[in-house]
Motif scaffolding. Structure first.
Motif: not given
Length: 507
Positions: A102-119
């Motif tokens: 992973i070298h960069y994440l788009t905003w939508s990918e970043f939000v989805n990643g935060l949702k996973q981390c919150q889970t």
């Protein structure tokens, strides 16, 4: 009747899966170890499965699809935690390689990643790998240059040294995207902000994020306890940032919220420390906080803020003009609270003496405050009045300000200060109103070439009570001039008051 090779898996009490034991055991070392003990149709319970039922579902899809699954930013963290728990070596290798790439994440990918981390937060909060996931998300967030942004609204991340330089220069989060993060729970948001601080993100932008989240989430909280928890988290996070990262207005809003919720004193004191250091940015309305019990305004709060402001001077130092701004503000506050019949003399005196001398060039406003205070509190004895007048520096009181109240208020002064004050006022009056009658005519000054220079002697402590220019002849002269003049003394004092004044000076 269920197949004898099927097992029933209860995942954290959320969902029950019925799967083939052979398929699951062929990939999972954890299930393979248990398969020897599992005979027939049995139940298997996982109470601490990371990511819950959603994560376990990704694992079953991988197993039933011959060990293949599409890894994306929307499932990478759930997959990695699930396969680590189930001990699936091939999937662990695939997810680790993906995370390293992973070298960069788009905003939508970043939000989805935060949702996973919150889970994952509830089951993996203290696990080292969870912090690694969070750091990976933050360090690799980047948006294309086509996204609108500005210097005033952008949220730029200064990432850690481990972040690639190519991505570090592009790590940009637009302020208007903060609304997409209101789904974050309070505890997880606290973890996220602390991770930003550890990665050395810019404090002003972090502060903007905190206040935006606090305002958006506050109205979504259904109970007072949740609102208190949110406000306490906000205060604790702000205490980790530089004091210059947030504006005084935002701090005042946060403090007002803490007062309305009757939060703990310890939390409010943290805000007061920040507010005290920014006291020169206050408006008078900001200090007019409703007082406790019968008092109109909270004088104790103002005294604590002044104390914090002065303490900052001792530690860091501050420019005199900041102190003068605070001095002006405190003078206005003293005038406001002077009419409060329940304000004790000790608190009023403390307000007048809380700041150093250089914070006030003039004591005119303090004079007005004392005048108002003594008009409201008429039952004081001589000692109490003397203590109240002791906060006034008579050398900093102008004639125009004090002349109107001279006859009424000097009766409260000690003998020495009465003489000093009256003499000072007299010479100020002569100098400003009748300069042509007080030219310097002494022989020494004429010899020095000072002919025609206007001069009026002022009071100094070393001189006697009766000075040369304050005698019967000079008073008579001034009295005749005032009587003939079309203007009253100072433009406001009546002639009979001036007569009383002259008589008092000759006693």
């Amino acid at each position: 009747m269920a197949h004898s090779l099927d097992i029933e898996v209860d995942v954290n009490g959320e969902h029950i899966f019925i799967i083939d034991k052979r398929i699951l055991a062929s990939y999972s070392n954890r299930v393979s170890k248990l398969s020897t003990k599992l005979t027939g149709y049995t139940n298997l319970k996982f109470n601490d499965f990371p990511g819950g039922a959603e994560s376990f579902e990704f694992i079953t899809r991988f197993c039933y699809n011959n060990g293949s699954i599409l890894i994306t930013p929307s499932n990478i963290f759930l997959l990695h935690c699930g396969c680590t728990f189930m001990e699936i070596p091939i999937l662990i290798t695939q997810t680790e390689l993906y995370l390293e790439g992973i070298h960069y994440l788009t905003w939508s990918e970043f939000v989805n990643g935060l949702k996973q981390c919150q889970t994952l937060f509830s089951t993996m909060n203290t696990h080292p790998s969870f912090q690694e996931f969070l750091n990976t998300l933050l360090a690799n967030l980047s948006l294309p240059s086509s996204y609108p942004s500005s210097n005033s609204s952008s949220f730029r991340f200064a990432s850690s040294d481990t972040t690639p330089k190519s991505s570090r220069s592009e790590t940009l989060l637009d302020y208007w995207k903060f609304d997409d993060l209101t789904f974050l729970e309070i505890d997880f948001f606290d973890k996220l902000i602390k991770s930003m601080i550890l990665l050395h993100f810019e404090h002003p932008r972090i502060c903007s994020f905190i206040f935006h989240y606090q305002k958006s989430k506050f109205f979504l909280c259904s109970s007072r306890d949740q609102k208190c928890k949110l406000s306490e988290m906000t205060i604790n996070l702000l205490s980790l940032l530089n004091g210059s990262s947030f504006s005084c207005r935002e701090l005042l809003d946060a403090y007002g919220t803490s007062l309305s919720l009757s939060m703990k004193t310890s939390e409010r004191l943290k805000l007061e420390t920040f507010l005290g250091s920014r006291l020169d940015e206050f408006r008078i309305d900001d200090l007019l906080v409703r007082g406790k019990k019968k008092q109109a305004f909270d004088v104790d709060l103002t005294l604590r803020l002044i104390k914090n402001f002065v303490l900052e001077r001792r530690i860091f130092g501050f420019f005199p003009h900041r102190a003068k701004k605070v001095g002006f503000l405190v003078d206005l506050f003293m005038i406001e609270v002077a009419v409060d019949p329940f304000l004790k003399p000790s608190k009023f005196i403390a307000l007048g003496m809380a700041l150093p001398d250089f914070s006030r060039e003039s004591h005119d406003r303090i004079y007005h405050a004392i005048d108002l205070y003594l008009q409201v509190h008429r039952g004081f004895n001589q000692d109490q009045c003397t203590k109240i007048w002791s906060i006034l520096d008579f050398n900093k009181v102008s004639t125009l300000t004090s002349g109107l109240h001279l006859v009424r208020n000097t009766n409260f002064l000690p003998f020495f200060k009465q003489n000093k004050f009256k003499t000072l006022l007299f010479h100020d009056f002569v100098f400003h109103k009748f300069p042509q009658y007080v030219k310097n005519t002494t022989k020494n000054e004429k010899a020095a070439g000072a002919k025609g220079v206007l001069h009026a002697r002022r009071f100094t402590p070393k001189r006697s009570r009766i000075i040369d220019t304050c005698n019967i002849k000079s008073l008579a002269l001034i009295f005749r001039l005032v009587k003939k003049s079309k203007h009253n003394l100072f433009g406001i004092v009546r002639l009979d008051y001036f007569t009383i004044w002259c008589q008092s000076l000759l006693k």
